[in-house]
Structure formats: C-alpha cells, structure tokens
Design a protein around this motif. Structure first.
Motif, PDB file in Angstrom:
ATOM      1  N   UNK A 148       0.827  -1.211   0.000  1.00  0.00           N
ATOM      2  CA  UNK A 148       0.000   0.000   0.000  1.00  0.00           C
ATOM      3  C   UNK A 148       0.859   1.258   0.000  1.00  0.00           C
ATOM      4  N   UNK A 149       1.944   1.216   0.760  1.00  0.00           N
ATOM      5  CA  UNK A 149       2.818   2.382   0.838  1.00  0.00           C
ATOM      6  C   UNK A 149       3.721   2.479  -0.405  1.00  0.00           C
ATOM      7  N   UNK A 198       2.431   7.606  -4.471  1.00  0.00           N
ATOM      8  CA  UNK A 198       3.449   8.583  -4.851  1.00  0.00           C
ATOM      9  C   UNK A 198       4.069   9.199  -3.606  1.00  0.00           C
ATOM     10  N   UNK A 199       5.089  10.029  -3.803  1.00  0.00           N
ATOM     11  CA  UNK A 199       5.847  10.558  -2.671  1.00  0.00           C
ATOM     12  C   UNK A 199       4.967  11.372  -1.722  1.00  0.00           C
ATOM     13  N   UNK A 200       4.078  12.183  -2.282  1.00  0.00           N
ATOM     14  CA  UNK A 200       3.189  12.994  -1.436  1.00  0.00           C
ATOM     15  C   UNK A 200       2.252  12.107  -0.613  1.00  0.00           C
ATOM     16  N   UNK A 201       1.680  11.089  -1.261  1.00  0.00           N
ATOM     17  CA  UNK A 201       0.779  10.181  -0.552  1.00  0.00           C
ATOM     18  C   UNK A 201       1.518   9.416   0.535  1.00  0.00           C
ATOM     19  N   UNK A 202       2.743   8.998   0.239  1.00  0.00           N
ATOM     20  CA  UNK A 202       3.522   8.251   1.219  1.00  0.00           C
ATOM     21  C   UNK A 202       3.825   9.111   2.447  1.00  0.00           C
ATOM     22  N   UNK A 203       4.067  10.397   2.230  1.00  0.00           N
ATOM     23  CA  UNK A 203       4.312  11.306   3.353  1.00  0.00           C
ATOM     24  C   UNK A 203       3.057  11.471   4.205  1.00  0.00           C
ATOM     25  N   UNK A 204       1.899  11.545   3.555  1.00  0.00           N
ATOM     26  CA  UNK A 204       0.634  11.662   4.285  1.00  0.00           C
ATOM     27  C   UNK A 204       0.384  10.413   5.122  1.00  0.00           C
ATOM     28  N   UNK A 205       0.611   9.242   4.528  1.00  0.00           N
ATOM     29  CA  UNK A 205       0.420   7.987   5.254  1.00  0.00           C
ATOM     30  C   UNK A 205       1.370   7.897   6.444  1.00  0.00           C
ATOM     31  N   UNK A 206       2.602   8.319   6.249  1.00  0.00           N
ATOM     32  CA  UNK A 206       3.580   8.271   7.333  1.00  0.00           C
ATOM     33  C   UNK A 206       3.161   9.168   8.493  1.00  0.00           C
ATOM     34  N   UNK A 207       2.613  10.347   8.179  1.00  0.00           N
ATOM     35  CA  UNK A 207       2.161  11.250   9.237  1.00  0.00           C
ATOM     36  C   UNK A 207       1.011  10.637  10.031  1.00  0.00           C
ATOM     37  N   UNK A 208       0.093   9.990   9.331  1.00  0.00           N
ATOM     38  CA  UNK A 208      -1.063   9.405  10.009  1.00  0.00           C
ATOM     39  C   UNK A 208      -0.690   8.163  10.818  1.00  0.00           C
ATOM     40  N   UNK A 209       0.352   7.464  10.403  1.00  0.00           N
ATOM     41  CA  UNK A 209       0.783   6.274  11.139  1.00  0.00           C
ATOM     42  C   UNK A 209       1.722   6.621  12.292  1.00  0.00           C
TER      43      UNK A 209
END
Length: 320
Positions: free
Chosen positions: A106-107, A111-122
């Motif tokens: 999933x990660x 894309x890079x922006x989405x991965x940064x958003x996911x990292x912040x939420x996790x």
C-alpha cells in the motif's frame, strides 16, 4: 515479484495521477528499465490509456483516472487499512507476515506525497496489547484454515484446572478475539457439545480427514457471548446489586466486560445490576475490591458481608 504483480504495481502507481519516468519505475520496483518498457507496451496493447511524454519533464501517466477496480484504494481507504492492520497485528493475527507485506505494498504503490501523508497518520497511531506467545501463531493459522475449510482437527488441550493435556477432536466453527485472547468456538466430540477453547491452551493441533458442516448463519461471537454471559430470562435466582459511588468509578463499572452486560439502571450517583445470585458472591467481590472507597455497595447485604469476609481472609493471609 512476478510479472503480473509488477504490471499491476505500474498500473497502481500511474493511477495515483503523478507523472513518472521509466527509470523511476525501475528503481521503485527494483527491476531492469528494459523490463519496464516491455510492461508499459503490454499494458498499452491491453487497452490501458497510458500517455508517454518526452523531454525534460517527460514521463508516463494515465489519460485520466480511469481505474475503478476495488484493488485500487483512495487515501482514506489506505489510511483505514493501515490502521486496521496495526490492530490486527497487535492482536496476534494468524497472518501477521502477510499483513506486513500488504501494508508495504500500500505504501510502495503510492506517490511521494501520498507516502508522506500515510507516514504522518501512522506516526501517532499505536496500539498497546498483551503480546501473545509465539507458539500461538501456528495454532491460530491452523484453526483459521480449519474454520474456512470445515475440517475437523485433533488437539491436545489443557484447561486451567488440569496439569496435563487431553486429546480431543473438535469441529472449529469460528474464531473470536476477546479480552486480549484468541478462542475457537467448536463442537467437541469428547463432550458432545459446543464449547470455547483458548488458543494459547492448545498444545498440539493436527488436521484430520473428517469434515463437518457448519449451520447456516452461525455466529461464533453470539455463541461465545451466550456461554460467557447467560441470559437472565426464565431464571428466578437473579438479584439486584445497587452500587453508589463517584461518577468515574461508576462509569468504569458500567463498561466492565461482565458487569456492563447486566446493567439495568444508571443514575448520576448509582448503578443497578441484575445478576445470578451465585455469581454475585463468586465473582463480583473480586471485581469491586480494586475500586476501594470510590464505590459503596448498598444492596444486597449478602454481597456486603462477602466483601468483608474476602478482605478479612486477605488480611489474615498476609499477616501470617
């Protein structure tokens, strides 16, 4: 990764809406750039509308966000799935390794922006639970397989009252995670009835050639709770337990796994529970003692007497 998985990964990445080069795809998927070209050509031949822009800011992109397959998730779905995976893994899910792989995909396919958003939420989202013994994992995996395939299994099972395990043949109807432990609700051929078995007390499990048929609409959850918390209907020996106390203590009692099920009335300064008389004296004192002076039992008198006797026994035990 197999060819089909790599092609799906490319499709997934392109569906994110960000233009990406063949070199970036090759690095992300850890494959040869020529292989990327072949996969892109194959996707185009199959009808996928991939646009190839040349030049300094060139790269591949989709003509539009045309992919609507359920395997392609939006950001909110990705966050929800990653959070759910944390809960499941902390609970000792029988396929934790597969969950890790799915979460990584999933990660990876973001894309890079989405991965940064996911990292912040996790980053600020964690689950604390009792860690189950490693020996439980293979038992859970076998039970999950047996439930799905309606296959009888032989187990060596030790109850809390026994020193040695007994061999049993059971038909696992379902699995339940409750109060930090895994259980299977199964028909026991030894006792000839439906019972619940704690997974951490199963010392050995072996598949058999026998199969069974689970009844349509069977609910392991309902069966487990029915055995754990029998209904008061039709019983005459049930009594009311009235407790007064602070709001916080009463709130906690009303959410208790056992007492909460028997809550009948709650006001600002008291809670009334209706319980089987035997359970009032056997279990309730141990539930109430940790609350100390924050609560006071008003009735029945027999419960107050039992609390006094329990405290006296503890005092005598520790004074010796």
């Amino acid at each position: 990764m197999p060819k089909q998985d790599n092609m799906l990964a490319i499709l997934w990445i392109l569906n994110s809406g960000v233009k990406i080069t063949a070199k970036q795809l090759a690095e992300k998927l850890e494959i040869n750039i020529r292989t990327v070209y072949r996969y892109i050509d194959a996707l185009c031949v199959s009808g996928v509308p991939i646009i190839s822009d040349s030049g300094h800011n060139g790269g591949y992109s989709l003509l539009s966000n045309v992919i609507r397959a359920p395997l392609l998730f939006d950001m909110e779905e990705k966050k929800a799935l990653l959070h759910a995976a944390l809960f499941a893994k902390e609970a000792g899910h029988p396929m934790s390794d597969v969950l890790d792989n799915a979460a990584a995909k999933l990660r990876m396919y973001s894309n890079q922006e989405q991965e940064q958003v996911l990292s912040r939420h996790l980053a600020g989202f964690e689950v604390i639970n009792n860690i189950a013994p490693a020996s439980v994992q293979p038992m859970l995996a076998e039970l999950e397989w047996a439930v799905a395939n309606e296959c009888s299994v032989e187990i060596a099972y030790r109850t809390g009252r026994e020193e040695h395990a007994k061999n049993r043949r059971i038909d696992p109807y379902g699995m339940v995670y409750w109060n930090n432990r895994w259980y299977t609700v199964a028909f026991c051929h030894l006792k000839k009835e439906l019972r619940s078995f704690r997974a951490d007390r199963i010392l050995m499990i072996k598949r058999t050639a026998e199969s069974f048929k689970r009844s349509e609409g069977f609910s392991a959850r309902e069966s487990f709770l029915h055995n754990l918390l029998p209904d008061a209907a039709g019983k005459e020996e049930w009594v009311a337990v009235r407790i007064e106390g602070t709001a916080d203590a009463l709130d906690d009692l009303c959410l208790h796994w056992f007492l909460g099920h028997h809550l009948k009335e709650r006001t600002a300064n008291q809670a009334i529970f209706t319980l089987e008389e035997e359970n009032v004296h056997r279990y309730v004192p141990s539930f109430l003692l940790p609350y100390g002076k924050s609560i006071q039992v008003m009735e029945p008198q027999s419960l107050k007497d039992k609390l006094v006797a329990t405290v006296a026994e503890l005092m005598e035990y520790y004074q010796q």
